[in-house]
Design an enzyme around this catalytic site. Structure first.
Site, PDB file in Angstrom:
ATOM      1  N   ARG A   3      47.311  16.351 -27.272  1.00  0.00           N
ATOM      2  CA  ARG A   3      46.560  16.188 -25.857  1.00  0.00           C
ATOM      3  C   ARG A   3      45.015  16.157 -26.196  1.00  0.00           C
ATOM      4  O   ARG A   3      44.523  16.650 -27.139  1.00  0.00           O
ATOM      5  CB  ARG A   3      46.766  17.420 -25.051  1.00  0.00           C
ATOM      6  CG  ARG A   3      48.396  17.563 -24.479  1.00  0.00           C
ATOM      7  CD  ARG A   3      48.637  18.807 -23.799  1.00  0.00           C
ATOM      8  NE  ARG A   3      48.042  18.851 -22.740  1.00  0.00           N
ATOM      9  CZ  ARG A   3      47.240  19.949 -22.384  1.00  0.00           C
ATOM     10  NH1 ARG A   3      47.055  21.052 -22.744  1.00  0.00           N
ATOM     11  NH2 ARG A   3      46.512  20.017 -21.163  1.00  0.00           N
ATOM     12  N   SER A   4      44.415  15.304 -25.035  1.00  0.00           N
ATOM     13  CA  SER A   4      43.204  14.997 -25.147  1.00  0.00           C
ATOM     14  C   SER A   4      42.160  16.127 -25.592  1.00  0.00           C
ATOM     15  O   SER A   4      41.291  16.198 -26.434  1.00  0.00           O
ATOM     16  CB  SER A   4      42.801  14.085 -24.022  1.00  0.00           C
ATOM     17  OG  SER A   4      41.283  13.983 -23.925  1.00  0.00           O
ATOM     18  N   SER A   5      42.613  17.342 -24.752  1.00  0.00           N
ATOM     19  CA  SER A   5      41.704  18.507 -24.887  1.00  0.00           C
ATOM     20  C   SER A   5      41.526  18.993 -26.462  1.00  0.00           C
ATOM     21  O   SER A   5      40.595  19.519 -26.857  1.00  0.00           O
ATOM     22  CB  SER A   5      42.306  19.632 -24.111  1.00  0.00           C
ATOM     23  OG  SER A   5      42.055  19.175 -22.771  1.00  0.00           O
ATOM     24  N   TYR A  60      69.564   7.266 -34.874  1.00  0.00           N
ATOM     25  CA  TYR A  60      68.749   8.024 -36.130  1.00  0.00           C
ATOM     26  C   TYR A  60      69.479   8.227 -37.469  1.00  0.00           C
ATOM     27  O   TYR A  60      69.113   8.285 -38.289  1.00  0.00           O
ATOM     28  CB  TYR A  60      68.155   9.289 -35.642  1.00  0.00           C
ATOM     29  CG  TYR A  60      67.378  10.194 -36.692  1.00  0.00           C
ATOM     30  CD1 TYR A  60      65.883   9.371 -36.896  1.00  0.00           C
ATOM     31  CD2 TYR A  60      67.600  11.071 -37.037  1.00  0.00           C
ATOM     32  CE1 TYR A  60      65.133  10.152 -37.811  1.00  0.00           C
ATOM     33  CE2 TYR A  60      66.589  11.759 -38.272  1.00  0.00           C
ATOM     34  CZ  TYR A  60      65.292  11.329 -38.452  1.00  0.00           C
ATOM     35  OH  TYR A  60      64.630  11.907 -39.075  1.00  0.00           O
ATOM     36  N   GLU A 100      52.743  17.404 -37.650  1.00  0.00           N
ATOM     37  CA  GLU A 100      51.910  17.779 -38.870  1.00  0.00           C
ATOM     38  C   GLU A 100      50.238  17.733 -38.504  1.00  0.00           C
ATOM     39  O   GLU A 100      49.570  16.770 -37.809  1.00  0.00           O
ATOM     40  CB  GLU A 100      51.831  16.328 -39.582  1.00  0.00           C
ATOM     41  CG  GLU A 100      53.401  15.926 -40.212  1.00  0.00           C
ATOM     42  CD  GLU A 100      54.441  15.454 -39.262  1.00  0.00           C
ATOM     43  OE1 GLU A 100      53.715  14.655 -38.227  1.00  0.00           O
ATOM     44  OE2 GLU A 100      55.397  15.375 -39.536  1.00  0.00           O
ATOM     45  N   LYS A 111      66.488  12.528 -44.055  1.00  0.00           N
ATOM     46  CA  LYS A 111      65.779  13.713 -44.701  1.00  0.00           C
ATOM     47  C   LYS A 111      65.440  14.965 -43.752  1.00  0.00           C
ATOM     48  O   LYS A 111      65.287  15.887 -44.093  1.00  0.00           O
ATOM     49  CB  LYS A 111      64.537  12.990 -45.329  1.00  0.00           C
ATOM     50  CG  LYS A 111      64.815  12.449 -46.507  1.00  0.00           C
ATOM     51  CD  LYS A 111      63.681  11.895 -47.336  1.00  0.00           C
ATOM     52  CE  LYS A 111      62.741  11.077 -46.639  1.00  0.00           C
ATOM     53  NZ  LYS A 111      61.547  10.644 -47.241  1.00  0.00           N
TER      54      LYS A 111
END
Length: 212
Positions: A119-121, A175, A144, A183
């Protein structure tokens, strides 16, 4: 809203309809603690409890393939596990890699993929998250975390750290491959890199040795 190439960005009404659907191959997210986590084109995701924190070691680098006869140190030994409770703080230090997950468990339909962004914050504090979740994924979303800033930042467990954009494809996909395994699939706790399992690494080393 079209992104191009038969891909559509899902908006609030479509996201809410998908979350409410009882179909097997539909969008699933749990827990959704507040309805306003669903925005116009994104869903806010919360920081989970568990972390793998990168640590300094005496080794000069993380070795992905054993080149010499000496035994390679496993990637997991470069990380330390820790856990927090809801409402606790976790300190992310400058230039530190931390593997975490979202509080929410996510299941994607086979024709929907997601972009996960900070998020921008939090981006303005120097914390950057950017990953792509493939169609058919199931599990707590891997995060990550990396602090690009000069100051340590205290993160609150359960806070809305990132946001997901969902894109519906006209072609679909999965997937899970028709043979073999993925993995990273179905996991609810952080998983360190399994880059050392990439088959081409050993093949590339062999090619180099052949040329020598």
């Amino acid at each position: 809203m079209k992104k191009g190439g038969g891909v559509e960005l899902l908006r609030k009404a479509e996201l809410r309809a998908a979350l409410a659907s009882s179909e097997v191959d539909s969008l699933f997210l749990d827990p959704l603690l507040e309805k306003d986590q669903v925005g116009d084109v994104t869903i806010d995701l919360r920081l989970g409890y568990d972390f793998h924190v990168s640590i300094l070691t005496r080794n000069p680098s993380i070795e992905l393939v054993s080149i010499q006869a000496t035994k390679r140190r496993s990637i997991g030994t470069y990380f330390q596990e820790t856990r927090r409770d809801l409402g606790d703080t976790f300190v992310l230090y400058p230039h530190q890699v931390v593997i975490a997950t979202t509080l929410e468990y996510l299941s994607l339909p086979t024709n929907v993929y997601a972009d996960i962004l900070s998020r921008s914050s939090y981006t303005r504090l120097g914390i950057h998250v950017a990953t792509m979740i493939q169609p058919g994924f199931r599990g707590c979303v891997p995060l990550e975390l990396f602090n690009h800033g000069n100051s340590a930042v205290e993160l609150i467990i359960g806070s809305r750290l990132c946001q997901a954009r969902f894109f519906k494809s006209s072609t679909g996909g999965s997937y899970l491959p028709t043979s073999g395994t993925r993995k990273y699939f179905g996991e609810v706790r952080p998983t360190i890199s399994r880059a050392d399992q990439d088959k081409e690494l050993r093949q590339l080393i062999n090619v180099r040795d052949f040329d020598l």
